[in-house]
Design a protein around this motif. Structure first.
Motif, PDB file in Angstrom:
ATOM      1  N   GLY A  84       0.797  -1.214   0.000  1.00  0.00           N
ATOM      2  CA  GLY A  84       0.000   0.000   0.000  1.00  0.00           C
ATOM      3  C   GLY A  84       0.834   1.271   0.000  1.00  0.00           C
ATOM      4  N   GLN A  85       2.148   1.142  -0.152  1.00  0.00           N
ATOM      5  CA  GLN A  85       3.043   2.303  -0.159  1.00  0.00           C
ATOM      6  C   GLN A  85       3.613   2.580  -1.546  1.00  0.00           C
ATOM      7  OE1 GLN A  85       6.000   2.150   3.038  1.00  0.00           O
ATOM      8  NE2 GLN A  85       4.716   0.662   4.104  1.00  0.00           N
ATOM      9  N   GLY A  86       3.129   1.863  -2.565  1.00  0.00           N
ATOM     10  CA  GLY A  86       3.608   2.075  -3.926  1.00  0.00           C
ATOM     11  C   GLY A  86       4.869   1.314  -4.280  1.00  0.00           C
ATOM     12  N   ILE A  87       5.289   0.389  -3.429  1.00  0.00           N
ATOM     13  CA  ILE A  87       6.537  -0.343  -3.656  1.00  0.00           C
ATOM     14  C   ILE A  87       6.451  -1.226  -4.900  1.00  0.00           C
ATOM     15  CG2 ILE A  87       8.136  -2.061  -2.688  1.00  0.00           C
ATOM     16  CD1 ILE A  87       7.412  -0.848   0.096  1.00  0.00           C
ATOM     17  N   GLY A  88       5.317  -1.896  -5.107  1.00  0.00           N
ATOM     18  CA  GLY A  88       5.156  -2.727  -6.302  1.00  0.00           C
ATOM     19  C   GLY A  88       5.292  -1.905  -7.576  1.00  0.00           C
ATOM     20  N   ARG A  89       4.674  -0.739  -7.598  1.00  0.00           N
ATOM     21  CA  ARG A  89       4.785   0.159  -8.760  1.00  0.00           C
ATOM     22  C   ARG A  89       6.232   0.612  -8.965  1.00  0.00           C
ATOM     23  NH1 ARG A  89       1.311   3.491 -11.608  1.00  0.00           N
ATOM     24  NH2 ARG A  89      -0.401   3.050 -10.172  1.00  0.00           N
ATOM     25  N   ILE A  90       6.907   0.943  -7.856  1.00  0.00           N
ATOM     26  CA  ILE A  90       8.306   1.376  -7.940  1.00  0.00           C
ATOM     27  C   ILE A  90       9.175   0.259  -8.513  1.00  0.00           C
ATOM     28  CG2 ILE A  90      10.331   2.031  -6.560  1.00  0.00           C
ATOM     29  CD1 ILE A  90       8.326   3.436  -4.622  1.00  0.00           C
ATOM     30  N   LEU A  91       8.961  -0.970  -8.057  1.00  0.00           N
ATOM     31  CA  LEU A  91       9.722  -2.109  -8.581  1.00  0.00           C
ATOM     32  C   LEU A  91       9.491  -2.287 -10.078  1.00  0.00           C
ATOM     33  CD1 LEU A  91       9.164  -4.626  -5.671  1.00  0.00           C
ATOM     34  CD2 LEU A  91      11.408  -3.860  -6.491  1.00  0.00           C
ATOM     35  N   MET A  92       8.224  -2.236 -10.499  1.00  0.00           N
ATOM     36  CA  MET A  92       7.909  -2.407 -11.916  1.00  0.00           C
ATOM     37  C   MET A  92       8.514  -1.266 -12.745  1.00  0.00           C
ATOM     38  SD  MET A  92       6.545  -4.370 -14.230  1.00  0.00           S
ATOM     39  CE  MET A  92       5.560  -5.510 -13.274  1.00  0.00           C
ATOM     40  N   ASP A  93       8.424  -0.045 -12.241  1.00  0.00           N
ATOM     41  CA  ASP A  93       8.999   1.103 -12.956  1.00  0.00           C
ATOM     42  C   ASP A  93      10.515   0.987 -13.069  1.00  0.00           C
ATOM     43  OD1 ASP A  93       6.450   2.153 -13.252  1.00  0.00           O
ATOM     44  OD2 ASP A  93       6.711   3.707 -11.722  1.00  0.00           O
ATOM     45  N   LYS A  94      11.178   0.539 -12.000  1.00  0.00           N
ATOM     46  CA  LYS A  94      12.637   0.393 -12.031  1.00  0.00           C
ATOM     47  C   LYS A  94      13.046  -0.709 -13.003  1.00  0.00           C
ATOM     48  CE  LYS A  94      16.723   1.564 -10.548  1.00  0.00           C
ATOM     49  NZ  LYS A  94      17.255   2.905 -10.822  1.00  0.00           N
ATOM     50  N   ALA A  95      12.334  -1.831 -12.991  1.00  0.00           N
ATOM     51  CA  ALA A  95      12.632  -2.910 -13.941  1.00  0.00           C
ATOM     52  C   ALA A  95      12.445  -2.415 -15.374  1.00  0.00           C
ATOM     53  CB  ALA A  95      11.743  -4.121 -13.670  1.00  0.00           C
ATOM     54  N   THR A  96      11.379  -1.663 -15.618  1.00  0.00           N
ATOM     55  CA  THR A  96      11.114  -1.114 -16.951  1.00  0.00           C
ATOM     56  C   THR A  96      12.244  -0.182 -17.373  1.00  0.00           C
ATOM     57  OG1 THR A  96       8.727  -1.297 -16.603  1.00  0.00           O
ATOM     58  CG2 THR A  96       9.456   0.231 -18.310  1.00  0.00           C
ATOM     59  N   GLU A  97      12.688   0.667 -16.466  1.00  0.00           N
ATOM     60  CA  GLU A  97      13.790   1.593 -16.752  1.00  0.00           C
ATOM     61  C   GLU A  97      15.070   0.833 -17.096  1.00  0.00           C
ATOM     62  OE1 GLU A  97      16.740   4.189 -13.978  1.00  0.00           O
ATOM     63  OE2 GLU A  97      14.596   4.433 -13.561  1.00  0.00           O
ATOM     64  N   ILE A  98      15.399  -0.182 -16.313  1.00  0.00           N
ATOM     65  CA  ILE A  98      16.614  -0.973 -16.543  1.00  0.00           C
ATOM     66  C   ILE A  98      16.544  -1.692 -17.882  1.00  0.00           C
ATOM     67  CG2 ILE A  98      17.914  -2.997 -15.728  1.00  0.00           C
ATOM     68  CD1 ILE A  98      17.064  -2.092 -12.836  1.00  0.00           C
ATOM     69  N   LEU A  99      15.387  -2.244 -18.213  1.00  0.00           N
ATOM     70  CA  LEU A  99      15.228  -3.015 -19.445  1.00  0.00           C
ATOM     71  C   LEU A  99      15.259  -2.137 -20.692  1.00  0.00           C
ATOM     72  CD1 LEU A  99      12.511  -5.418 -18.113  1.00  0.00           C
ATOM     73  CD2 LEU A  99      14.785  -6.120 -18.917  1.00  0.00           C
TER      74      LEU A  99
END
Length: 137
Positions: A84-99
């Motif tokens: 509920g703190q946006g961590i899942g979104r942050i993880l997905m965004d970081k993976a997208t950025e790296i890829l």
């Protein structure tokens, strides 16, 4: 509390078990077999972690990718008391950025998690197929 999200190598089975074991994904993974968990980590070529201020692992994204076309997200987990703190979104965004822009992320969601993935911008499809690991021909 701030969250530090980064690509990591060398994540240990013990850290994985501690994180995933406190998430909805826990019952679906072989957490009692650290040798197998370590092999899962060793054979993944993209691990993105989310850590709190103390360095504790509170979320992870584990994937396999060719770095040019597709990344299969095998695990996306956030510990229950950090959800509920946006961590899942942050993880997905970081993976997208790296890829990078040419690589698509695909995953199989746990039943009931579809709404979360839609909310963070993933597109749902009805065309997914899989062969269960227990299937033998």
């Amino acid at each position: 509390m701030s969250i530090i999200c980064a690509q990591e190598t060398g994540l240990t089975a013990e850290e994985y078990v501690a994180c995933v074991g406190q998430s909805a994904l826990g019952p679906t993974r072989p957490l009692g077999n650290t040798e197998r968990v370590q092999a899962m980590l060793d054979n993944s070529n993209l691990v993105v972690t989310a850590r709190d201020d103390s360095g504790r692992l509170v979320g992870l994204f584990r994937g396999m990718t060719d770095w040019n076309w597709i990344c299969y997200c095998a695990d996306m987990a956030v510990v229950e008391n950090s959800q509920g703190q946006g961590i899942g979104r942050i993880l997905m965004d970081k993976a997208t950025e790296i890829l990078g822009p040419g690589c698509t992320i695909v995953l199989l969601a746990l039943p009931g998690a579809e709404g979360f993935y839609k909310a963070i911008g993933l597109t749902q499809t009805s065309a997914a197929f899989y062969r269960d690991r227990t299937h033998r021909t």
